[in-house]
Motif scaffolding. Structure first.
Motif, short mmCIF file in Angstrom:
data_model
loop_
_atom_site.label_atom_id
_atom_site.label_comp_id
_atom_site.label_asym_id
_atom_site.label_seq_id
_atom_site.Cartn_x
_atom_site.Cartn_y
_atom_site.Cartn_z
N ILE A 331 9.95 1.15 34.66
CA ILE A 331 10.93 2.23 34.50
C ILE A 331 10.57 3.11 33.29
O ILE A 331 10.79 4.32 33.30
CB ILE A 331 12.39 1.68 34.41
CG1 ILE A 331 13.40 2.83 34.46
CG2 ILE A 331 12.63 0.84 33.18
CD1 ILE A 331 13.44 3.56 35.76
N GLY A 332 9.97 2.48 32.26
CA GLY A 332 9.53 3.26 31.09
C GLY A 332 8.49 4.30 31.49
O GLY A 332 8.60 5.48 31.16
N ILE A 333 7.49 3.86 32.25
CA ILE A 333 6.44 4.79 32.67
C ILE A 333 7.00 5.82 33.66
O ILE A 333 6.64 7.00 33.62
CB ILE A 333 5.23 4.03 33.26
CG1 ILE A 333 4.56 3.20 32.17
CG2 ILE A 333 4.22 4.98 33.89
CD1 ILE A 333 3.40 2.35 32.63
N ALA A 334 7.92 5.37 34.55
CA ALA A 334 8.52 6.31 35.52
C ALA A 334 9.22 7.45 34.77
O ALA A 334 9.11 8.62 35.15
CB ALA A 334 9.49 5.57 36.43
N ASN A 335 9.95 7.11 33.71
CA ASN A 335 10.62 8.14 32.91
C ASN A 335 9.60 9.06 32.25
O ASN A 335 9.77 10.28 32.23
CB ASN A 335 11.48 7.48 31.81
CG ASN A 335 12.88 7.19 32.30
OD1 ASN A 335 13.68 8.10 32.48
ND2 ASN A 335 13.19 5.93 32.55
N PHE A 336 8.55 8.45 31.71
CA PHE A 336 7.56 9.23 30.96
C PHE A 336 6.79 10.17 31.89
O PHE A 336 6.62 11.35 31.59
CB PHE A 336 6.60 8.28 30.24
CG PHE A 336 5.82 8.90 29.12
CD1 PHE A 336 6.00 10.22 28.73
CD2 PHE A 336 4.88 8.13 28.42
CE1 PHE A 336 5.28 10.77 27.68
CE2 PHE A 336 4.15 8.69 27.37
CZ PHE A 336 4.35 10.00 27.01
N VAL A 337 6.33 9.65 33.05
CA VAL A 337 5.56 10.54 33.93
C VAL A 337 6.45 11.67 34.48
O VAL A 337 5.97 12.76 34.76
CB VAL A 337 4.85 9.78 35.09
CG1 VAL A 337 3.78 8.86 34.55
CG2 VAL A 337 5.82 9.04 35.98
N SER A 338 7.76 11.39 34.59
CA SER A 338 8.67 12.47 35.00
C SER A 338 8.71 13.55 33.94
O SER A 338 8.74 14.75 34.25
CB SER A 338 10.09 11.93 35.23
OG SER A 338 10.06 10.89 36.16
N GLU A 339 8.70 13.14 32.66
CA GLU A 339 8.65 14.14 31.58
C GLU A 339 7.33 14.92 31.62
O GLU A 339 7.26 16.06 31.18
CB GLU A 339 8.77 13.44 30.20
CG GLU A 339 10.16 12.89 29.95
CD GLU A 339 10.25 12.08 28.65
OE1 GLU A 339 9.22 11.78 28.03
OE2 GLU A 339 11.38 11.73 28.26
N VAL A 360 16.75 3.09 37.63
CA VAL A 360 16.07 3.96 38.61
C VAL A 360 17.08 4.97 39.17
O VAL A 360 16.77 6.15 39.35
CB VAL A 360 15.43 3.13 39.75
CG1 VAL A 360 14.78 4.06 40.78
CG2 VAL A 360 14.39 2.16 39.22
N LYS A 361 18.30 4.47 39.40
CA LYS A 361 19.36 5.35 39.92
C LYS A 361 19.60 6.52 38.96
O LYS A 361 19.67 7.68 39.36
CB LYS A 361 20.64 4.52 40.05
CG LYS A 361 21.57 4.98 41.12
CD LYS A 361 22.70 3.97 41.23
CE LYS A 361 23.35 4.02 42.57
NZ LYS A 361 24.22 2.89 42.81
N LYS A 362 19.68 6.18 37.67
CA LYS A 362 19.91 7.20 36.64
C LYS A 362 18.78 8.23 36.65
O LYS A 362 19.00 9.44 36.64
CB LYS A 362 19.94 6.52 35.26
CG LYS A 362 21.25 6.74 34.51
CD LYS A 362 21.20 6.12 33.15
CE LYS A 362 21.95 4.80 33.13
NZ LYS A 362 21.70 3.98 31.95
N LEU A 363 17.55 7.73 36.69
CA LEU A 363 16.38 8.62 36.68
C LEU A 363 16.38 9.51 37.94
O LEU A 363 16.11 10.72 37.84
CB LEU A 363 15.08 7.79 36.60
CG LEU A 363 13.78 8.57 36.71
CD1 LEU A 363 13.60 9.50 35.50
CD2 LEU A 363 12.57 7.63 36.80
#
Ligand code: SF4
Length: 476
Positions: A331-339, A360-363
């Motif tokens: 989830i950390g990387i998912a947030n970062f790659v979204s940025e 994941v829901k929040k993201l």
């Protein structure tokens, strides 16, 4: 709106369910004592002892050595067929005696295994017998950790080890004005990044546990010795006197909750400080707990990370990503790659986790994109999903290499184990400066794969092919 939302309607329906197999194939997780072992590797003068067969200790030693490329000591009570039937008490008593006399550690951490949990050996009782038989002798601290691998992964193992260390050794005393930091299964490189950030913030901390020097050590003649660096017993004793505990991973916060409940030490349990948003949260929590302002140097590093995100954006924009591994890292990387402008297309973890699903829901809401979620899954499932959902880059450990190869995409190696490259212990993506390195490396990987040497995109023709594909069309 993206194709996943179009196809599946809402978030819950995006969970992938495998109906084709009855066993785990290429797991996306490691065994429970392996996680506990990684926590113990960050202690000074400690010896881990696996109460089980030789094979368990050998397997763990093998995985750790080929990842960290350092000498690793793991002792074993070496159960055999006879002891499986009659119990492993004598073997454990002998192992405790041998390790105490020959290696003289300050602490022995005894971890159970599948075998000893199944036959029901009472490890606490055996330790008491050993202590009673040696009254008056100088014995090491003896801490046992229950780690049945059939009921949890390496993440629970790490969590339980830190919890047992704090529970056994924590001693309330005068306040120390420090922050306890529970690391989780991070690389020594990431532990170093966090230590550097704490230095920049000018805040003292107790690292639970500090693998940064033990598992990325200088070459020395004395190869097989107890670890000289890492968290000391005195520091663990001091944890109830700290200002606050920050668990860097949500799944390893049991020790923090214990300290909050019993000693009123405030516990923050947040996402890994990876990328802008999550590192901001980490820094904010520390500044709030210590009542300080964010120093200029930290603000400058944050600004440099923002700058590299802008520089790299045109290369990364709308590139699709699959990530597998530990839930906090995924989830950390998912947030970062979204940025970074990328799209988290497939997220795969090897355990069940409500906290992961919530994140994941929040993201998904934030970026208006629903990733396909593989919870409690394995790499067989991941491979199947990637057959139908093409991505541009895969993030995960070395076991993802064949999947990346099959899909003709790059693999950014992160997590454990990484045995097919040098430098796994130095991989770092945490904090602002770790983030800068991560964006540079990922973007250069994308440029290598998808751009020619003059900087032109290689897949122009593929985009035309996409127009023939009705699913892709919706996403354009
Ligand atoms: S038997 Fe259990 S404890 Fe031993 S290596 Fe295998 S999974 Fe780990």
């Amino acid at each position: 709106m993206n194709e996943n939302m179009d196809c599946c309607g809402d978030f819950e329906e995006n969970k992938y369910v495998s109906d084709k197999k009855f066993a785990v194939e290429n797991p996306a997780r490691m065994c429970q004592p392996m996680g506990a072992l990684q926590a113990i590797m960050g202690l000074k003068n400690a010896m881990p002892l696996i109460h089980g067969s030789q094979g368990c200790a050998t397997y763990m030693r093998f995985q750790l050595i080929r990842h960290f490329r350092e000498p690793i000591e793991v002792s074993s009570s070496a159960l055999n067929e006879k002891t499986v039937i009659y119990g492993g008490e004598n073997n454990l008593l002998n192992a405790l005696k041998n390790v105490s006399e020959k290696q003289d550690p300050e602490i022995i951490c005894i971890m159970s295994s599948c075998l000893t949990e199944t036959i029901g050996d009472d490890i606490e009782g055996i330790i008491s017998k050993f202590e009673d038989a040696n009254i008056g002798m100088k014995l090491p601290e003896l801490v046992s950790v229950s780690t049945p691998s059939f009921s949890g992964s390496h993440i629970e193992g790490y969590d339980k080890a830190v919890f047992e260390l704090v529970r056994h050794l924590g001693r309330p005393n005068v306040p120390n004005n420090k922050i306890n930091l529970i690391m989780g299964n991070l690389s020594p490189g990431d532990v170093s990044e966090v230590k550097k950030l704490m230095e920049d913030l000018n805040v003292s901390s107790i690292i639970l546990t500090d693998t940064s020097l033990n598992l990325d050590a200088p070459l020395e003649e004395d190869t097989l010795d107890l670890h000289k660096y890492g968290t000391t017993i005195k520091e663990i004793e001091d944890t109830p006197n700290s200002k606050a505990t920050i668990s860097l991973s949500k799944h390893v916060d049991s020790a923090g909750k214990f300290l909050e409940k019993n000693f009123d030490v405030k516990c923050f349990s947040e996402n890994l400080p990876v990328g802008i948003k999550n590192t901001d949260k980490f820094v904010k929590n520390i500044c709030e707990a210590m009542n300080i302002e964010v120093p200029k140097k930290v603000e400058r590093d944050r600004g440099r990370l923002c700058d590299v995100l802008v520089d790299a954006h045109s290369y990364n924009y709308r590139k699709k990503v699959a990530i597998f591994g530990d839930p906090d890292m995924v989830i950390g990387i998912a947030n970062f790659v979204s940025e970074m402008g990328m799209l988290p297309e497939v997220l795969c973890i090897g355990m069940k986790s409500e906290r992961f699903l919530d994140d994941v829901k929040k993201l998904s809401k934030e970026i208006n994109y629903n990733p396909i979620i593989l919870e409690d899954s394995d790499l067989f499932d991941l491979e199947n999903v990637l057959d139908d959902h093409k991505v541009d880059i895969l993030f995960g450990n070395a076991y993802g290499a064949s999947i990346a190869d099959k899909n003709n995409i790059p693999l950014y190696r992160v997590g454990f184990p990484i045995f097919d490259r040098i430098g796994a212990q130095r991989i770092s993506l945490l904090g602002y400066t770790g983030g800068i390195k991560f964006v540079d490396e990922v973007t250069n990987m994308i440029i290598d794969y998808y751009y020619d040497f003059e900087g032109y995109k290689l897949d122009e023709e593929e985009e035309i092919i996409f127009e023939d594909n009705p699913i892709k069309e919706k996403n354009v």
